[in-house]
Design a protein around this motif. Structure first.
Motif, mmCIF file in Angstrom:
data_model
loop_
_atom_site.group_PDB
_atom_site.id
_atom_site.type_symbol
_atom_site.label_atom_id
_atom_site.label_comp_id
_atom_site.label_asym_id
_atom_site.label_seq_id
_atom_site.Cartn_x
_atom_site.Cartn_y
_atom_site.Cartn_z
ATOM 1 N N GLY A 84 -24.087 30.892 23.003
ATOM 2 C CA GLY A 84 -25.262 30.242 22.421
ATOM 3 C C GLY A 84 -24.845 29.289 21.320
ATOM 4 O O GLY A 84 -24.750 29.657 20.156
ATOM 5 N N GLY A 100 -26.240 26.855 19.741
ATOM 6 C CA GLY A 100 -27.340 26.144 19.077
ATOM 7 C C GLY A 100 -26.989 25.940 17.616
ATOM 8 O O GLY A 100 -25.813 25.947 17.246
ATOM 9 N N LEU A 118 -27.423 27.905 14.977
ATOM 10 C CA LEU A 118 -26.755 29.053 14.358
ATOM 11 C C LEU A 118 -25.338 29.243 14.896
ATOM 12 O O LEU A 118 -24.390 29.455 14.132
ATOM 13 C CB LEU A 118 -27.605 30.307 14.615
ATOM 14 C CG LEU A 118 -27.133 31.595 13.959
ATOM 15 C CD1 LEU A 118 -27.002 31.426 12.454
ATOM 16 C CD2 LEU A 118 -28.105 32.735 14.275
ATOM 17 N N LYS A 137 -23.906 20.491 26.112
ATOM 18 C CA LYS A 137 -22.993 21.122 25.155
ATOM 19 C C LYS A 137 -21.656 21.511 25.776
ATOM 20 O O LYS A 137 -20.644 21.617 25.083
ATOM 21 C CB LYS A 137 -23.658 22.366 24.543
ATOM 22 C CG LYS A 137 -24.809 21.959 23.631
ATOM 23 C CD LYS A 137 -25.597 23.127 23.128
ATOM 24 C CE LYS A 137 -26.766 22.602 22.306
ATOM 25 N NZ LYS A 137 -27.756 23.616 22.008
ATOM 26 N N VAL A 197 -21.711 29.246 30.888
ATOM 27 C CA VAL A 197 -21.814 30.716 30.935
ATOM 28 C C VAL A 197 -21.297 31.277 32.260
ATOM 29 O O VAL A 197 -20.821 32.407 32.303
ATOM 30 C CB VAL A 197 -23.252 31.244 30.696
ATOM 31 C CG1 VAL A 197 -23.522 31.483 29.250
ATOM 32 C CG2 VAL A 197 -24.285 30.361 31.316
ATOM 33 N N PRO A 209 -31.180 32.708 22.121
ATOM 34 C CA PRO A 209 -32.538 33.150 21.760
ATOM 35 C C PRO A 209 -32.761 34.608 22.187
ATOM 36 O O PRO A 209 -32.088 35.102 23.103
ATOM 37 C CB PRO A 209 -33.441 32.210 22.563
ATOM 38 C CG PRO A 209 -32.584 31.075 22.993
ATOM 39 C CD PRO A 209 -31.193 31.574 23.061
ATOM 40 N N GLU A 243 -29.708 39.837 28.753
ATOM 41 C CA GLU A 243 -29.047 39.441 30.002
ATOM 42 C C GLU A 243 -27.585 39.025 29.742
ATOM 43 O O GLU A 243 -26.684 39.401 30.483
ATOM 44 C CB GLU A 243 -29.824 38.273 30.625
ATOM 45 C CG GLU A 243 -29.355 37.906 32.001
ATOM 46 C CD GLU A 243 -29.321 36.410 32.237
ATOM 47 O OE1 GLU A 243 -30.203 35.695 31.710
ATOM 48 O OE2 GLU A 243 -28.387 35.953 32.923
HETATM 49 P P1 ATP Z 1 -30.604 23.678 19.993
HETATM 50 O O1 ATP Z 1 -31.825 22.918 19.595
HETATM 51 O O2 ATP Z 1 -29.312 22.928 19.804
HETATM 52 O O3 ATP Z 1 -30.674 24.277 21.369
HETATM 53 P P2 ATP Z 1 -31.349 26.080 18.661
HETATM 54 O O4 ATP Z 1 -30.568 26.884 17.715
HETATM 55 O O5 ATP Z 1 -32.739 25.702 18.283
HETATM 56 O O6 ATP Z 1 -30.468 24.816 18.932
HETATM 57 P P3 ATP Z 1 -31.927 28.116 20.596
HETATM 58 O O7 ATP Z 1 -33.135 27.899 21.438
HETATM 59 O O8 ATP Z 1 -31.982 29.139 19.515
HETATM 60 O O9 ATP Z 1 -31.396 26.727 20.097
HETATM 61 O O10 ATP Z 1 -30.715 28.496 21.564
HETATM 62 C C1 ATP Z 1 -29.443 28.684 21.053
HETATM 63 C C2 ATP Z 1 -28.426 28.261 22.089
HETATM 64 O O11 ATP Z 1 -28.420 29.215 23.147
HETATM 65 C C3 ATP Z 1 -28.712 26.909 22.720
HETATM 66 O O12 ATP Z 1 -27.531 26.138 22.682
HETATM 67 C C4 ATP Z 1 -29.107 27.248 24.148
HETATM 68 O O13 ATP Z 1 -28.694 26.248 25.062
HETATM 69 C C5 ATP Z 1 -28.348 28.531 24.372
HETATM 70 N N1 ATP Z 1 -28.918 29.385 25.419
HETATM 71 C C6 ATP Z 1 -30.202 29.712 25.606
HETATM 72 N N2 ATP Z 1 -30.334 30.571 26.643
HETATM 73 C C7 ATP Z 1 -29.081 30.779 27.110
HETATM 74 C C8 ATP Z 1 -28.535 31.549 28.168
HETATM 75 N N3 ATP Z 1 -29.303 32.292 28.967
HETATM 76 N N4 ATP Z 1 -27.195 31.510 28.356
HETATM 77 C C9 ATP Z 1 -26.419 30.768 27.555
HETATM 78 N N5 ATP Z 1 -26.859 30.025 26.531
HETATM 79 C C10 ATP Z 1 -28.170 30.022 26.320
#
Ligand code: ATP
Length: 228
Positions: free
Chosen positions: A90, A92, A94, A127, A140, A160, A166
């Protein structure tokens, strides 16, 4: 002989001891007493002696512990005497902050005790292939292969909440047994798998309780003294 199960609270205190010991210049202070270790960790000397004795580590009566030896013992007990490879899922806001934080202070924090950030994973095409600080972002789908190839032992979850279970299940299926979860969700794990939760929301909500004087103080007094 079967090893006695060590309580989690004891294991959680060991890195605190190790941190203090790692900050000590052994040339100047080769020995540390449980009293001094207690002063610097906020844990009572008696508790420290008890914790360490659970692993067969004893100081010299009236003298203390040899700092280098104790440091080595703690690293061995925590299994930090070998490199521990870490992955993150992930990437994002964080996840990226964590990767950068780890890299900027890598020498001081992550690698000082043998932890190495090795790979990051995400499902977002934009990414994948990017390099963030010291690691590359992989799809992934490649997790099972790379967990084995890079010998990833700990996974940090910064996906998230809806995706965390999962992802954890998939990592467990590939043999990962230790997770640091930043997603605000309770995760179910099989026996032998460990999750530490770093849930900022819960931390802040419980901190709010201490953030100002309780407005219901009088009520509380009434309830406690039964004069209500
Ligand atoms: P961004 O806007 O860059 O996505 P964010 O911190 O707001 O940042 P989140 O929605 O919290 O994003 O998601 C965090 C990260 O987890 C993202 O990069 C997203 O692509 C990734 N992500 C979400 N679901 C999955 C998944 N099932 N497998 C792998 N990565 C995932």
């Amino acid at each position: 002989m079967r090893q006695r199960r060590v309580p989690d609270v004891v294991v959680n205190r060991l890195p605190l001891y190790l941190r203090v010991l790692s900050e000590i210049d052994v040339d100047h202070a080769p020995i540390i007493s449980s009293y001094e270790l207690g002063e610097r960790t906020g844990i009572t000397p008696g508790q420290i002696r008890k914790d360490l004795s659970m692993f067969g580590v004893f100081g010299k009566q009236g003298v203390g512990y040899d700092v280098s030896i104790l440091r080595g013992e703690l690293r061995r007990i925590l299994k930090l005497n070998r490199i521990v490879n870490v992955g993150l899922v992930g990437v994002g806001n964080l996840g990226q902050a964590f990767l950068r934080y780890g890299a900027d202070r890598q020498r001081e924090i992550l690698s000082r005790e043998g932890l190495r950030m090795r790979a990051a994973f995400d499902q977002d095409e934009r990414k994948i292939g990017r390099r963030i600080a010291v690691v590359e972002v992989y799809p992934v789908a490649r997790m099972p292969e790379l967990i084995k190839k890079l010998d990833l032992k700990i996974m940090i979850l910064t996906v998230p909440a809806g995706a965390a279970q999962e992802i954890l299940d998939r990592c467990v299926a590939s043999g990962v047994k230790a997770f640091l979860n930043f997603a605000p969700v309770k995760l179910t794990v099989p026996a032998g798998v460990r999750v530490h939760h770093a849930d900022f929301t819960l931390q802040l909500e419980s901190l709010a309780y201490y953030s100002r004087e309780w407005e219901g103080n009088e009520e509380q007094t009434n309830i406690e003294s039964g004069t209500d």
